[in-house]
Design a protein around this motif. Structure first.
Motif, short mmCIF file in Angstrom:
data_model
loop_
_atom_site.label_atom_id
_atom_site.label_comp_id
_atom_site.label_asym_id
_atom_site.label_seq_id
_atom_site.Cartn_x
_atom_site.Cartn_y
_atom_site.Cartn_z
N ALA A 42 22.86 36.85 40.97
CA ALA A 42 24.08 36.58 40.19
C ALA A 42 24.91 37.84 40.01
O ALA A 42 26.15 37.80 40.10
CB ALA A 42 23.70 36.00 38.82
N LEU A 43 24.26 38.97 39.77
CA LEU A 43 25.00 40.23 39.63
C LEU A 43 25.63 40.64 40.96
O LEU A 43 26.75 41.18 40.99
CB LEU A 43 24.06 41.33 39.13
N HIS A 44 24.93 40.40 42.06
CA HIS A 44 25.49 40.71 43.38
C HIS A 44 26.77 39.90 43.64
O HIS A 44 27.73 40.42 44.21
CB HIS A 44 24.45 40.42 44.46
N LEU A 45 26.75 38.63 43.19
CA LEU A 45 27.91 37.77 43.38
C LEU A 45 28.93 37.91 42.25
O LEU A 45 30.04 37.37 42.35
CB LEU A 45 27.46 36.29 43.46
N GLY A 46 28.55 38.60 41.17
CA GLY A 46 29.45 38.74 40.03
C GLY A 46 29.66 37.43 39.29
O GLY A 46 30.71 37.23 38.68
N SER A 47 28.65 36.55 39.32
CA SER A 47 28.79 35.21 38.74
C SER A 47 28.03 35.13 37.42
O SER A 47 26.79 35.11 37.41
CB SER A 47 28.26 34.16 39.71
N ILE A 48 28.75 35.06 36.31
CA ILE A 48 28.07 34.95 35.02
C ILE A 48 27.46 33.57 34.80
O ILE A 48 26.38 33.47 34.18
CB ILE A 48 29.01 35.36 33.87
N PRO A 49 28.04 32.45 35.31
CA PRO A 49 27.35 31.16 35.16
C PRO A 49 25.99 31.16 35.87
O PRO A 49 25.02 30.62 35.33
CB PRO A 49 28.32 30.16 35.81
N LEU A 50 25.92 31.75 37.07
CA LEU A 50 24.65 31.83 37.77
C LEU A 50 23.67 32.72 37.01
O LEU A 50 22.47 32.46 36.97
CB LEU A 50 24.85 32.35 39.19
N PHE A 51 24.19 33.77 36.38
CA PHE A 51 23.33 34.65 35.57
C PHE A 51 22.75 33.88 34.38
O PHE A 51 21.56 34.01 34.07
CB PHE A 51 24.13 35.85 35.07
#
Length: 437
Positions: free
Chosen positions: A97-106
């Motif tokens: 999630a951090l690699h993609l910058g996606s807070i919903p996935l985090f």
């Protein structure tokens, strides 16, 4: 034919593995170490990052309640293995999630999956080790839950600094490495968690005779006034403490920066990490200390003492700007926060009996879930909307939580709970009052 001999592990090995499992799961309390880094690196707000921590605690409490109910059916090993795998997976998903910058996935990966893993793993060693040590139940369960409190020390002073140094501050490989490390450690550890042979934990003839008699259903105990008030008192103690845990590093950095504006940000971050580490030791120590105190003065009296003294501490923290005094007082809050978790298992066992321990304690941990949402999110909102007065408002909020818990503590007793009694007696009000005209 000769029956196969089944070798059981040494009970001290089971206790050690249960403690190690709790220590790994307890690293979640080092969240504030990562919070400031996430805010700076990804420009997420404090409310955004508070949701990540709150979702962990929410799903933790809910899954712990489910695990407590199903532990007798599924068995400790399967639940512990599943919890360890999900906990390890959560860090891998968090890194993605951090690699993609996606807070919903985090939120989904690190928070929800991780919270479920912690919940499944948390209940298992407490109930299982208690069965292995019927002669030392209070001491050994205290040691096991102490491991959870010390986990933040390991994360903030050992694992996270080493990995951040090796990766030059890149959080993606840090999270991935933690996922791999926990997976390697927890798979063999959880395999040792199993119930003892029947002769170790078998109930006495008297207990068997008692259990044969008809008794109320579990639902009746969960809906009893005694349980509900215990839940409220537990919730208030957790909500006050966890609001400090989730922001102790940023709060200390803010206070230290005000007292000495010339301190570099990197130095402030190291001060925050040190507070996390030291306070986590008090969190662990409090589980043993207050559990022991409650054996002497009573469970209810211990909770009242924790709540009352913390109200004074929170009141002082509203205006205290000396970073050293601030740190000492935060450590006392963590001592009482851990004390609640060290006292409540014995409290539940006293009131509801050992046979209902896993179910009732699992249900009690939903207070942890609710407090994990209420405390951190309210503090995060205050920091985002009132940055200049956030410290005062945060500790005022803690006083309100603690005061409410202190009031409710006068409605609960250590007496055995039997649903179906008159309502006032069920609420813990002495029977003598019921017979006064």
């Amino acid at each position: 034919m000769t029956a196969a001999v089944v070798h059981s592990p040494n009970r001290w090995v089971v206790a050690m593995m249960g403690t190690l499992l709790q220590l790994c799961l307890g690293t979640v309390y080092a969240w504030s170490f990562f919070q400031s880094l996430l805010v700076k690196s990804y420009r997420w707000s404090y409310t955004d990052t508070a949701w990540a921590f709150s979702l962990v605690i929410l799903t933790l409490g809910i899954s712990a309640a489910w695990a407590g109910v199903n532990l007798p059916k599924i068995g400790p090993r399967k639940l512990a293995v599943a919890g360890g795998l999900l906990f390890s997976l959560s860090y891998l998903l968090g890194g993605l999630a951090l690699h993609l910058g996606s807070i919903p996935l985090f939120y989904l990966g690190y928070s929800v999956v991780g919270g479920i893993g912690i919940g499944l793993g948390y209940v298992t060693p407490v109930s299982t080790v208690a069965k292995w040590f019927p002669d030392k139940r209070g001491l050994v369960t205290g040691v096991v839950v102490m491991g959870f409190g010390v986990g933040a020390f390991v994360m903030s002073k050992v694992l996270a600094p080493l990995l951040l140094s090796a990766t030059k501050g890149d959080l993606v490989p840090v999270f991935v490495s933690l996922g791999v490390l926990f997976g390697v450690v927890l798979l063999p550890v959880t395999w040792f968690l199993q119930n003892p042979p029947v002769e170790v934990s078998a109930p006495s003839a008297t207990a068997r005779a008692t259990s044969a008699a008809p008794e109320p259903e579990t639902r009746d105990y969960l809906l009893s006034g005694q349980f509900l008030i215990m839940w409220v008192v537990f919730f208030c103690n957790i909500a006050a403490g966890i609001s400090v845990i989730s922001f102790q590093s940023p709060l200390l950095q803010e206070i230290w920066g005000l007292s000495d504006p010339g301190v570099e940000p990197a130095v402030l971050a190291s001060y925050g990490a040190t507070l996390i580490a030291v306070s986590s030791l008090f969190n662990g120590l409090g589980r043993l200390l207050w559990g022991t105190i409650s054996d002497r003065i009573g469970r209810v009296e211990s909770f009242r003492l924790m709540l009352a003294t913390q109200m004074i501490v929170f009141g002082v923290l509203m205006t205290e700007r000396n970073p050293w005094i601030f740190s000492v007082l935060v450590c006392y809050i963590l001592l009482c926060f851990g004390g609640g978790f060290g006292t409540m298992p014995s409290f539940v066992m006293d009131v509801f009996g050992s046979r209902r321990m896993s179910v009732m304690y699992g249900a009690m941990l939903t207070a942890w879930a609710a407090a994990g949402v209420a405390g951190p999110l309210l503090v995060a909102s205050l920091k985002d909307n009132y940055p200049d007065r956030a410290v005062i408002y945060c500790f005022l909020l803690g006083v309100l939580f603690l005061g409410s818990g202190f009031v409710f503590s006068f409605l609960v007793t250590n007496e055995k709970c039997t649903p179906g009694k008159p309502a006032l007696d069920d609420l813990g009000i002495p029977a003598a009052y019921l017979h006064r005209s």
